[in-house]
Design a protein around this motif. Structure first.
Motif, short mmCIF file in Angstrom:
data_model
loop_
_atom_site.label_atom_id
_atom_site.label_comp_id
_atom_site.label_asym_id
_atom_site.label_seq_id
_atom_site.Cartn_x
_atom_site.Cartn_y
_atom_site.Cartn_z
N ASN A 368 0.84 -1.11 0.03
CA ASN A 368 -0.16 -0.04 0.11
C ASN A 368 0.97 1.17 -0.18
OD1 ASN A 368 0.20 1.12 3.07
ND2 ASN A 368 -0.03 -0.97 3.45
N TYR A 369 0.26 2.40 -0.38
CA TYR A 369 0.95 3.79 -0.57
C TYR A 369 0.78 4.45 0.93
CZ TYR A 369 1.95 2.71 -5.37
OH TYR A 369 2.57 2.13 -6.62
N THR A 429 11.32 -0.54 -14.61
CA THR A 429 12.59 0.20 -14.42
C THR A 429 13.35 0.23 -13.18
OG1 THR A 429 11.57 2.37 -13.86
CG2 THR A 429 11.53 1.70 -16.26
N GLY A 430 12.68 -0.28 -11.98
CA GLY A 430 13.24 -0.39 -10.77
C GLY A 430 13.22 1.00 -9.89
N ALA A 431 12.53 1.90 -10.58
CA ALA A 431 12.10 3.04 -9.75
C ALA A 431 11.26 3.04 -8.60
CB ALA A 431 11.60 4.38 -10.93
N LEU A 432 10.38 2.06 -8.72
CA LEU A 432 9.36 1.76 -7.69
C LEU A 432 9.69 0.40 -7.15
CD1 LEU A 432 6.74 2.13 -5.95
CD2 LEU A 432 5.69 1.42 -7.94
N ASN A 433 9.91 0.16 -5.89
CA ASN A 433 10.30 -0.86 -5.29
C ASN A 433 9.15 -1.43 -4.39
OD1 ASN A 433 11.33 -3.17 -3.93
ND2 ASN A 433 12.93 -1.96 -2.81
N GLN A 438 7.98 2.78 0.69
CA GLN A 438 7.93 3.81 1.37
C GLN A 438 9.42 4.43 1.16
OE1 GLN A 438 5.42 4.95 3.10
NE2 GLN A 438 4.36 3.13 2.57
N ALA A 439 10.32 3.65 0.75
CA ALA A 439 11.66 4.21 0.17
C ALA A 439 11.78 4.57 -1.06
CB ALA A 439 12.77 3.06 0.65
N THR A 440 10.56 4.55 -1.88
CA THR A 440 10.64 4.88 -3.21
C THR A 440 10.69 6.55 -3.34
OG1 THR A 440 9.43 3.12 -3.85
CG2 THR A 440 9.39 5.17 -5.28
N ASN A 441 11.68 6.90 -4.26
CA ASN A 441 11.80 8.44 -4.57
C ASN A 441 10.38 8.93 -4.86
OD1 ASN A 441 12.30 10.68 -5.29
ND2 ASN A 441 14.29 10.33 -6.36
#
Length: 896
Positions: A368-369, A429-433, A438-441
């Motif tokens: 979840n976000y 692309t690996g931008a979202l883990n 929560q650690a995502t840019n």
């Protein structure tokens, strides 16, 4: 008996005994000076008939007086209806804008529980005028635009009324009648408090009169706090943890690996209703004005106008995987699996794939976000309407009434949702883990969070002319006729769009639609026996006939007749009956929805296990939204009733009405499940469609998905083409009994009353599609077959008190509901609430003159609605009613 008293008596036969002083108490009350209040003789138009100074023939009318409205402590018009069992959407219910239901912003009341997926089956009027519709993706009137402080009375006719009023009057008609005049200045307000909740309102009204007329202006401010699921213990998650709670879960097959530890084990219980609003916060400003002016000896102009602005803010729980929540599930693969093979699983390759014991390179990851997504859900309404009425005496006892109306509403809705396509791209692309969102840019989420916005403008133009008077005399009285014509124009302008990245507009689907209705109607009342020719066993006998023709510019015409009979064998017994046809037209949002579109979904083999998929990547092509081919819902209605004013005990009365409704062409959605492949729904599904068939069915409807031609290969194409738009599908057969017993009596210097009023649904059978077998749904979640209110109260001097016990009956569950968390549930309990009302009038001078204080205690015993293990209405854990909890509402009212 004068005209005013006679009509009031006719109304009183069907009156509910509600909170506060009854109409009889109000009439007989003594003023502080000791003089009896004087009734004013005036002509009255009663809801359900266009004949002046007469009750509708053969039909029951349920009125609420101004004293009863005040006693409810209502801060909006919908709350005024909360003590009427026939209004199934309000009785023992919390009436609040559910912002989690995107596009639904109105609280249209529902008589007889006849609501459908489209249109409205209860007609809502203000002083006989239609109220402007509002909404985005839906359209209906909201009586909350009328401040309760300007109400003189409310009249409910729980019978079909299309023979006079046209569309929507299937379950009945609710008419909010505003005050004729105000003299001086009035101030009234409330402050209410409950567990983690408050509500307040302020009503300022000023008016004056002159030799030829009067005018007044009223302003209302109201606001309330929000209530979250965590604030009420009856709101709880009933489904097992789907893995979205906390840090999320990795699934390999059926084995769960809770994050962040990724150690196989059972999922802990969680509650994704805690941070969702059961009641959103809200503020409302309303201005209402009234003007009455004599333009000559025979002509009167009445004008009513209002403006209202309402802002609501709800919240979704980020751990919720539905209803606007931010819980997500994605299929990810290791690079070794490869992008092509991963697509066969409906997934995407993630460079940072983390294997767990036993996996083969494919996982389902639930997360979840929370803390990243904006969970607010905004819903704003702005509306105005002006309703002039010109009345002219045109000779003899004939009168002409010309009614006009112009109104416009603007609705804006907003909430943030997740856009699946850029979400998968960000994972690829690996931008979202997905293992640690929560650690995502935050910059990587710009395209993932979609600001979903809706804007709707609706307009109503209405003109009606009615002439009524006596045709000729019979021995029983004058034969009276009312006839007229009406023109209605409705328009809708909606747009739904999203912003996928800041400053960039996404898909926008504007819709502009309108229609007009031209109508003619007539009503004839024939007194066969009346006072002049009454004889033993027949004190009076009156017949009526009415009919209306409506010609719609979009779907055609319809004619709806109605016949009524009222018979009095004795002065104290009245028998009545009526039979007619009614209809409700599909709304413009049903036929011209701004979300009309088509798209693809992954096909699931279990939808039709007899037809295996050719390839796991096969798709469904789904058509949703508005349906220009919709026709009206139609109903045959009839009722029989009896009213008794007991001659052996003054003040005791009894009323009972049997009603029967058969609704056909019910507007509903075809089920997007295995059921849609059954023969009954064959017309809404094309199996293995050709490209030509898909293109022909979609026509000019916007298509969102891969190119249609790319869905076809040398060996297979789409699994099915499904038409999931609203359709005229099923039928509903319902009958029941309304009842009302009341007793007004005096003891010493006090006046008291006791009564019980309610409705008992005898049967409710539904056929999901025309020609299908009827299924008994009477005992189904959310619908009680017995609802009643028992009330007792009285007035001694300047002190008034009353109590009302509100009951919604429980029911069995057949078959029993069996859930993994709660086991077997075989029944749903009854829901009972106790409401108290106290009023003290200061009969003093100066500042204490015309000053009163009130106290309402709603749900005084703090009862919870009954538990239901499958959830209900978007929030979980309860059914058969809802409540704010125990609420104390202090009020003050002062007149100058």
């Amino acid at each position: 008996m004068n005209i005013s008293t006679s009509v009031r008596a006719l109304l009183g036969r069907g009156a509910l005994v509600m909170l506060g002083a009854s109409a009889a108490q109000a009439q007989d009350a003594q003023s502080p000076s000791g003089g009896a209040q004087v009734e004013q003789l005036e002509e009255i138009i009663v809801t359900g008939t266009f004949i002046r100074n007469a009750a509708p023939t053969g039909t029951n009318v349920v009125p609420l007086t101004r004293d009863e409205v005040i006693a409810t402590g209502a801060t909006n018009a919908n709350e005024v209806l909360a003590t009427i069992p026939q209004v199934s959407s309000n009785f023992n219910q919390v009436r609040a804008v559910q912002t989690s239901q995107f596009g639904i912003n109105n609280l249209a009341p529902n008589l007889r529980n006849l609501g459908a997926a489209g249109g409205a089956t209860t007609l809502v009027l203000m002083d006989g005028h239609r109220i402007t519709n509002a909404g985005v993706l839906s359209t209906s009137p909201d009586p909350d635009v009328i401040p309760p402080g300007v109400l003189e009375r409310v009249e409910i006719v729980p019978d079909g009324g299309s023979s006079l009023y046209g569309s929507d009057a299937v379950g009945g008609v609710i008419n909010f009648i505003t005050r004729k005049s105000v003299e001086g200045f009035e101030i009234a307000g409330h402050y209410g408090t409950g567990d983690n909740y408050y509500t307040t309102d302020l009503n300022l009204t000023a008016g004056t009169s002159w030799d030829s007329g009067s005018g007044y202006l009223s302003y209302v401010y109201a606001e309330n706090d929000d209530i979250f699921g965590r604030d009420r213990d009856f709101v709880r998650q009933t489904a097992p943890n789907t893995g979205h709670c906390g840090a999320g879960t990795v699934f390999v097959g059926t084995t769960a690996y809770p994050m962040p530890g990724l150690v196989a084990g059972p999922l802990a219980d969680c509650d994704s209703t805690d941070d969702a609003t059961m009641v959103p916060s809200q503020t409302r400003h309303s201005v209402f004005g009234g003007l009455t002016q004599q333009l000559g000896d025979a002509i009167t102009l009445d004008v009513r106008a209002f403006y209202t602005k309402r802002e609501s803010e709800g919240q979704s729980d980020p751990e919720n995987a539905g209803s606007g929540g931010a819980g997500q599930t994605v299929v990810i693969c290791s690079p070794a699996v490869g992008a092509v093979n991963c697509r066969n699983f409906g997934g995407v390759v993630f460079p940072g794939y983390t294997p767990v014991a036993g996996d083969v390179g494919v996982q389902r990851v639930a997360f979840n976000y929370g803390g990243l997504v904006d969970t607010r859900q905004l819903n704003d309404l702005e509306e105005f309407q002006i309703t002039p009425t010109l009345t002219a005496d045109i000779g003899g006892d004939w009168q002409l009434r010309v009614l006009g109306s112009y109104g416009e509403s603007t609705t804006d809705i907003w909430q943030q949702q997740i856009n699946a396509t850029p979400q998968l791209l960000a994972i690829a692309t690996g931008a979202l883990n997905p293992y640690n969102v929560q650690a995502t840019n935050p910059a990587a989420l710009n395209g993932v969070f979609q600001n979903f916005v809706g804007h709707g403008v609706q307009e109503l133009i209405n003109a009606r002319a009615i002439v009524d008077g006596s045709l000729f005399d019979l021995p029983g009285g004058s034969v009276r006729l009312a006839a007229g014509a009406e023109y209605i124009k409705e328009s809708l302008s909606d747009v739904v769009f999203g912003y996928f990245t800041p400053g960039t507009e996404g898909s926008a689907v504007p819709v502009d639609a309108d229609r007009n209705v031209k109508s003619g109607f007539a009503e004839l009342v024939i007194p066969i026996v009346g006072d002049p020719n009454a004889f033993t066993g027949v004190k009076s006998l009156t017949l009526s006939a009415s009919a209306r023709y409506d010609d719609y510019s979009d779907f055609g015409d319809t004619t709806n007749p109605k016949f009524g009979l009222t018979y009095q064998p004795l002065d104290w017994i009245t028998l009545r009956g009526n039979k007619g046809k009614s209809f409700n037209a599909p709304s413009l949002a049903d036929t011209n929805a701004p979300d009309t579109r088509s798209f693809t979904l992954p096909a699931v083999a279990s939808l039709n296990p007899n037809v295996p998929l050719t390839d796991p990547a096969q798709q469904l092509v789904v058509l949703v939204g508005g349906n220009s081919e919709l026709g009206p819902q139609e109903a045959d209605t009839w009722s029989l009733g009896i009213d008794i004013d007991a001659p052996f005990l003054e003040g005791l009365s009894f009323s009972a009405t049997y009603y029967n409704i058969q609704l056909t062409n019910q507007i509903a959605l075809p089920p997007l499940t295995q059921q849609i492949y059954s023969p009954a729904y064959a017309q809404y599904a094309i199996m293995n469609p050709t490209l030509d068939q898909v293109q022909a069915r979609l026509g000019s409807v916007p298509y969102l998905g891969p190119p249609l031609a790319s869905l076809y290969t040398a060996t297979y194409g789409p699994y099915a083409l499904l038409d999931f738009r609203r359709q005229n599908l099923g039928e509903v057969k319902q009958d029941g009994i309304d009842f009302n017993v009341k007793y007004n009596f005096d003891i010493g210097s006090g006046r008291y009353y006791v009564g019980v009023a309610g409705t008992h649904t005898l049967s409710r059978d539904v056929a999901s599609i025309r020609g299908a077998q009827f299924i008994d749904v009477l005992d189904s979640p959310g619908g009680s077959d017995l609802a009643y209110v028992v009330s007792i109260g009285g007035q001694v001097g300047n002190f008034t008190a009353s109590a009302a016990w509100n009951h919604s009956d429980g029911y069995g569950l057949t078959p029993a509901l069996v859930t993994p968390r709660f086991g077997s549930q075989t029944s749903v309990d009854s829901f009972d609430t106790l409401d108290l009302f106290f009023k003290y009038d200061l009969w003093g001078e100066g500042l204490t003159k015309d000053l009163s204080f009130t106290l309402n205690v709603e749900n005084a015993l703090d009862e919870d609605p009954p538990f239901y293990g499958a959830g209900d209405g978007g929030l979980s854990g309860y059914t058969n009613g809802s409540t704010l909890g125990r609420l104390f509402l202090l009020g003050v009212r002062k007149q100058f």
